[in-house]
Design a protein around this motif. Structure first.
Motif, PDB file in Angstrom:
ATOM      1  N   GLY A  56      57.074  35.942  28.030  1.00  0.00           N
ATOM      2  CA  GLY A  56      57.053  34.727  27.210  1.00  0.00           C
ATOM      3  C   GLY A  56      57.700  33.548  27.927  1.00  0.00           C
ATOM      4  O   GLY A  56      58.674  33.725  28.658  1.00  0.00           O
ATOM      5  N   HIS A  57      57.155  32.371  27.745  1.00  0.00           N
ATOM      6  CA  HIS A  57      57.623  31.093  28.311  1.00  0.00           C
ATOM      7  C   HIS A  57      57.281  30.911  29.786  1.00  0.00           C
ATOM      8  O   HIS A  57      57.574  29.885  30.379  1.00  0.00           O
ATOM      9  CB  HIS A  57      59.127  30.874  28.104  1.00  0.00           C
ATOM     10  CG  HIS A  57      59.508  30.883  26.659  1.00  0.00           C
ATOM     11  ND1 HIS A  57      58.996  29.987  25.757  1.00  0.00           N
ATOM     12  CD2 HIS A  57      60.311  31.711  25.951  1.00  0.00           C
ATOM     13  CE1 HIS A  57      59.472  30.238  24.563  1.00  0.00           C
ATOM     14  NE2 HIS A  57      60.270  31.288  24.651  1.00  0.00           N
ATOM     15  N   THR A  58      56.684  31.947  30.386  1.00  0.00           N
ATOM     16  CA  THR A  58      56.196  31.781  31.753  1.00  0.00           C
ATOM     17  C   THR A  58      54.667  31.813  31.701  1.00  0.00           C
ATOM     18  O   THR A  58      54.083  32.156  30.675  1.00  0.00           O
ATOM     19  CB  THR A  58      56.655  32.921  32.683  1.00  0.00           C
ATOM     20  OG1 THR A  58      55.818  34.064  32.446  1.00  0.00           O
ATOM     21  CG2 THR A  58      58.105  33.304  32.427  1.00  0.00           C
ATOM     22  N   VAL A  59      54.041  31.479  32.838  1.00  0.00           N
ATOM     23  CA  VAL A  59      52.568  31.481  32.853  1.00  0.00           C
ATOM     24  C   VAL A  59      52.003  32.877  33.120  1.00  0.00           C
ATOM     25  O   VAL A  59      50.793  33.065  33.136  1.00  0.00           O
ATOM     26  CB  VAL A  59      52.011  30.515  33.921  1.00  0.00           C
ATOM     27  CG1 VAL A  59      52.266  29.089  33.520  1.00  0.00           C
ATOM     28  CG2 VAL A  59      52.573  30.811  35.294  1.00  0.00           C
ATOM     29  N   HIS A  60      52.880  33.853  33.328  1.00  0.00           N
ATOM     30  CA  HIS A  60      52.406  35.183  33.689  1.00  0.00           C
ATOM     31  C   HIS A  60      51.949  35.973  32.476  1.00  0.00           C
ATOM     32  O   HIS A  60      52.472  35.805  31.390  1.00  0.00           O
ATOM     33  CB  HIS A  60      53.501  35.950  34.423  1.00  0.00           C
ATOM     34  CG  HIS A  60      53.963  35.229  35.644  1.00  0.00           C
ATOM     35  ND1 HIS A  60      53.155  35.069  36.744  1.00  0.00           N
ATOM     36  CD2 HIS A  60      55.108  34.575  35.917  1.00  0.00           C
ATOM     37  CE1 HIS A  60      53.800  34.358  37.649  1.00  0.00           C
ATOM     38  NE2 HIS A  60      54.987  34.046  37.170  1.00  0.00           N
ATOM     39  N   VAL A  61      50.968  36.820  32.713  1.00  0.00           N
ATOM     40  CA  VAL A  61      50.453  37.644  31.613  1.00  0.00           C
ATOM     41  C   VAL A  61      49.988  38.992  32.146  1.00  0.00           C
ATOM     42  O   VAL A  61      49.441  39.105  33.244  1.00  0.00           O
ATOM     43  CB  VAL A  61      49.327  36.905  30.840  1.00  0.00           C
ATOM     44  CG1 VAL A  61      48.190  36.494  31.745  1.00  0.00           C
ATOM     45  CG2 VAL A  61      48.801  37.752  29.683  1.00  0.00           C
ATOM     46  N   ILE A  82      45.131  39.158  22.269  1.00  0.00           N
ATOM     47  CA  ILE A  82      46.389  39.361  23.001  1.00  0.00           C
ATOM     48  C   ILE A  82      47.486  39.908  22.076  1.00  0.00           C
ATOM     49  O   ILE A  82      47.550  39.562  20.898  1.00  0.00           O
ATOM     50  CB  ILE A  82      46.846  38.032  23.665  1.00  0.00           C
ATOM     51  CG1 ILE A  82      48.090  38.246  24.538  1.00  0.00           C
ATOM     52  CG2 ILE A  82      47.107  36.930  22.645  1.00  0.00           C
ATOM     53  CD1 ILE A  82      48.399  37.080  25.474  1.00  0.00           C
ATOM     54  N   ILE A  83      48.331  40.787  22.642  1.00  0.00           N
ATOM     55  CA  ILE A  83      49.474  41.317  21.887  1.00  0.00           C
ATOM     56  C   ILE A  83      50.689  40.468  22.246  1.00  0.00           C
ATOM     57  O   ILE A  83      51.164  40.484  23.390  1.00  0.00           O
ATOM     58  CB  ILE A  83      49.733  42.796  22.238  1.00  0.00           C
ATOM     59  CG1 ILE A  83      48.474  43.621  21.949  1.00  0.00           C
ATOM     60  CG2 ILE A  83      50.937  43.333  21.456  1.00  0.00           C
ATOM     61  CD1 ILE A  83      48.599  45.089  22.321  1.00  0.00           C
ATOM     62  N   GLY A  84      51.190  39.701  21.286  1.00  0.00           N
ATOM     63  CA  GLY A  84      52.306  38.797  21.533  1.00  0.00           C
ATOM     64  C   GLY A  84      53.651  39.432  21.215  1.00  0.00           C
ATOM     65  O   GLY A  84      53.725  40.579  20.773  1.00  0.00           O
ATOM     66  N   MET A  85      54.702  38.654  21.458  1.00  0.00           N
ATOM     67  CA  MET A  85      56.057  39.134  21.184  1.00  0.00           C
ATOM     68  C   MET A  85      56.513  38.622  19.820  1.00  0.00           C
ATOM     69  O   MET A  85      56.119  37.544  19.403  1.00  0.00           O
ATOM     70  CB  MET A  85      57.015  38.583  22.250  1.00  0.00           C
ATOM     71  CG  MET A  85      56.692  39.076  23.625  1.00  0.00           C
ATOM     72  SD  MET A  85      57.537  38.156  24.931  1.00  0.00           S
ATOM     73  CE  MET A  85      59.216  38.364  24.471  1.00  0.00           C
ATOM     74  N   GLU A  86      57.388  39.393  19.188  1.00  0.00           N
ATOM     75  CA  GLU A  86      57.944  38.915  17.917  1.00  0.00           C
ATOM     76  C   GLU A  86      59.033  37.879  18.182  1.00  0.00           C
ATOM     77  O   GLU A  86      59.162  36.912  17.462  1.00  0.00           O
ATOM     78  CB  GLU A  86      58.518  40.068  17.105  1.00  0.00           C
ATOM     79  CG  GLU A  86      57.467  40.765  16.245  1.00  0.00           C
ATOM     80  CD  GLU A  86      57.245  42.193  16.689  1.00  0.00           C
ATOM     81  OE1 GLU A  86      58.209  42.976  16.597  1.00  0.00           O
ATOM     82  OE2 GLU A  86      56.126  42.516  17.130  1.00  0.00           O
ATOM     83  N   GLU A  87      59.811  38.102  19.256  1.00  0.00           N
ATOM     84  CA  GLU A  87      60.908  37.187  19.580  1.00  0.00           C
ATOM     85  C   GLU A  87      60.833  36.875  21.083  1.00  0.00           C
ATOM     86  O   GLU A  87      61.219  37.700  21.902  1.00  0.00           O
ATOM     87  CB  GLU A  87      62.243  37.852  19.207  1.00  0.00           C
ATOM     88  CG  GLU A  87      63.479  37.130  19.663  1.00  0.00           C
ATOM     89  CD  GLU A  87      63.500  35.647  19.290  1.00  0.00           C
ATOM     90  OE1 GLU A  87      63.235  35.318  18.129  1.00  0.00           O
ATOM     91  OE2 GLU A  87      63.780  34.825  20.188  1.00  0.00           O
TER      92      GLU A  87
END
Ligand code: SAH
Length: 493
Positions: free
Chosen positions: A477-482, A124-129
């Protein structure tokens, strides 16, 4: 035998997993508990809220042992607000959960083998902030018990407003804008919309910001010209409009203020009729797509500027959108010769990046204003090989397929690549059917709901395709959505 709990019982439980709505899952006496606000790794006392035969819903009553994956949420409303479900969970663990969510749905709903998915799935590609990332917010307007005007967010699964002018996922300017609007409404006794009665003027406030340009859009959704607002002048949609506009225009970056008229008794937020009352009808944002492959990629470091109007869809997380689009382009694997469709194209963002690296692209989108934006975005970016149709993908595509047989548009009947990026409900069966008949060599499926993604991939793969690559991108981020992007290829190519 399962022990049967009843409402309000207190149960001690170790949380072992995370459910689809972000709730903690644990077992007590063979009984499965879904515990709201409990984090995987916690030991909690949970209060049963609803008991069924084999399982029960509960909420966190007391934290007995704190999970190592627990983190301090920034927002004081995170438990009540329906927007965030995972703020108390460490961000790295959130990413792990989302990777698993996509994988599990592909296996469980799509019927693909675990080994097959593990072979094709990239990390998965995540967020830096993961805070302050949203460029769009829609605030319902209501009154509290004392009759004060409030804006905020709906509590989970309800239409009860949690009063708040600050959301830590959104832009910092939102707070000031909401305060100006609330003050104006209070000062001039402007009514708020009452959902049950269908009466009152102000329904919602939409705020959007172009993160790269700093341009801000405010759109106030009103319930027509309410008769109660006797002081309304002819050209005024809101009483004392010019005073409001003078206050709003003092915000740095304010570019567009508009009114949306929604007289329907519906959950749909925006009304179709839009009137620009100050500034420009659109705001702009720049998207920079990077080269995700090392060589041979025609769109290296390309930048395009997009105009966005109030009714058009635009990705809510601009930083991650650049990664998402880069990935979609990488999967499309363009050489400059391809003919493509981009279905569910919105304002033509993906289409125009594709067009820069291909021979021809056709975009299809249901919202007419978004298609107008797409055409003007093509013009302003100097792109001449992208064409757009307004309508439902499931109607435009089959009609095109029927009509174009034997004529000069034959090429688009059998395109090299089809990109789809549908809303959460996924693609319509008629759309999938036509895609299979069109026999594109590759299909790039961009999805914001991995359950419908899995369902649709099963249909496409049964129609002669196989999964080549899959990757999740955290847009929310912080939600269940992807979000997820999947490349599938025709088996006989
Ligand atoms: N690819 C775009 C938009 C994706 S969101 C982007 O990245 O910005 C999904 C889009 O599908 C929305 O713009 C929505 O208006 C549109 N849409 C919804 N149902 C549709 C349908 N049946 N046919 C075509 N477009 C549809």
């Amino acid at each position: 035998m399962c022990q049967h709990y009843k409402k309000n019982d207190i149960v001690t439980v170790t949380i072992e997993d995370i459910g689809t709505d972000g709730e903690g899952i644990g077992k007590a006496d063979g009984y499965t508990l879904f515990v709201k606000d409990a984090v995987v790794g916690d030991v909690v006392e949970a209060r049963i809220t609803k008991a069924k035969k084999q399982y029960a819903y509960a909420r966190l009553e007391k934290l007995l042992t704190t999970s190592p994956f627990r983190t301090k949420p920034r927002c004081p409303h995170h438990r009540q607000c329906g927007g965030c479900q995972l703020q108390a969970l460490d961000y790295k663990k959130q990413l792990e959960y989302k990777q698993q969510k996509v994988r599990n749905n592909l296996i469980r709903i799509g019927g693909f083998k675990g080994t097959e998915i593990d072979r094709v799935m990239e990390p998965i590609i995540g967020m830096e902030e993961p805070y302050r990332y949203r460029n769009k917010a829609q605030y319902p307007v209501g009154t509290d018990r004392e009759g004060h005007i409030v804006t905020g967010f709906y509590a989970g699964r309800t239409h009860t407003i949690i009063p708040s002018t600050e959301c830590y996922l959104g832009a910092e300017e939102n707070k000031k804008i909401l305060e100006i609007l609330i003050k104006h409404m209070e000062k001039h006794h402007i009514s708020v919309y009452d959902e049950a009665a269908g009466k009152g003027l102000v329904r919602h406030i939409l705020i959007r910001k172009g993160f790269t340009t700093g341009e801000i859009m405010v759109c106030v959704v009103v319930n027509g010209e309410s008769e109660k607002e006797g002081s309304i002048h002819k050209e005024e949609y809101i009483p004392y409009q010019s005073e409001l506009l003078s206050d709003l225009s003092g915000i740095i970056g304010m570019t567009s203020v508009s009114i949306s008229i929604n007289t329907e008794k519906t959950n749909v937020i925006m009304g179709k009729e839009i009137h620009t009352i100050w500034g420009s009808p659109v705001i702009h944002d720049v998207i920079h797509v990077r080269d995700m492959r090392r060589e041979g990629y025609p769109c290296t470091g390309q930048e395009l500027t997009f105009a966005i109007s109030p009714l058009s869809f635009y990705q809510v997380n601009p930083v991650q959108t650049e990664k998402l689009y880069s990935l979609a382009l990488e999967y499309a694997g363009l050489t400059g010769r391809e003919v493509l469709w981009d279905l569910y194209c919105g304002i033509g963002t993906i289409s125009l990046f594709l067009a820069s690296g291909a021979r021809q692209v056709c975009g299809v989108e249901i919202v007419p204003q978004a298609i107008e934006d797409a055409r003007s975005n093509a013009r302003s970016n100097g792109i001449v090989n992208a064409f757009f149709y307004a309508g439902k993908a499931e109607e435009i595509l089959p009609a095109y397929y029927e009509k174009s047989q034997g004529n000069e548009q034959e090429e688009l009947r059998h395109p090299d690549v089809i990109v789809v990026d549908p809303p959460r409900k996924g693609c319509d069966a008629a759309c999938l059917d036509t895609i299979i008949q069109m026999k594109p060599g590759r299909i790039v499926y961009v999805s914001c709901d991995s359950a419908t993604l899995a369902r649709d991939l099963r249909i496409l793969c049964d129609g002669g395709y196989e999964i080549k690559k899959a990757r999740a991108v955290d847009q929310f981020g912080h939600t269940v959505h992807v979000e997820a992007v999947v490349l599938i290829q025709r088996k006989d190519t």
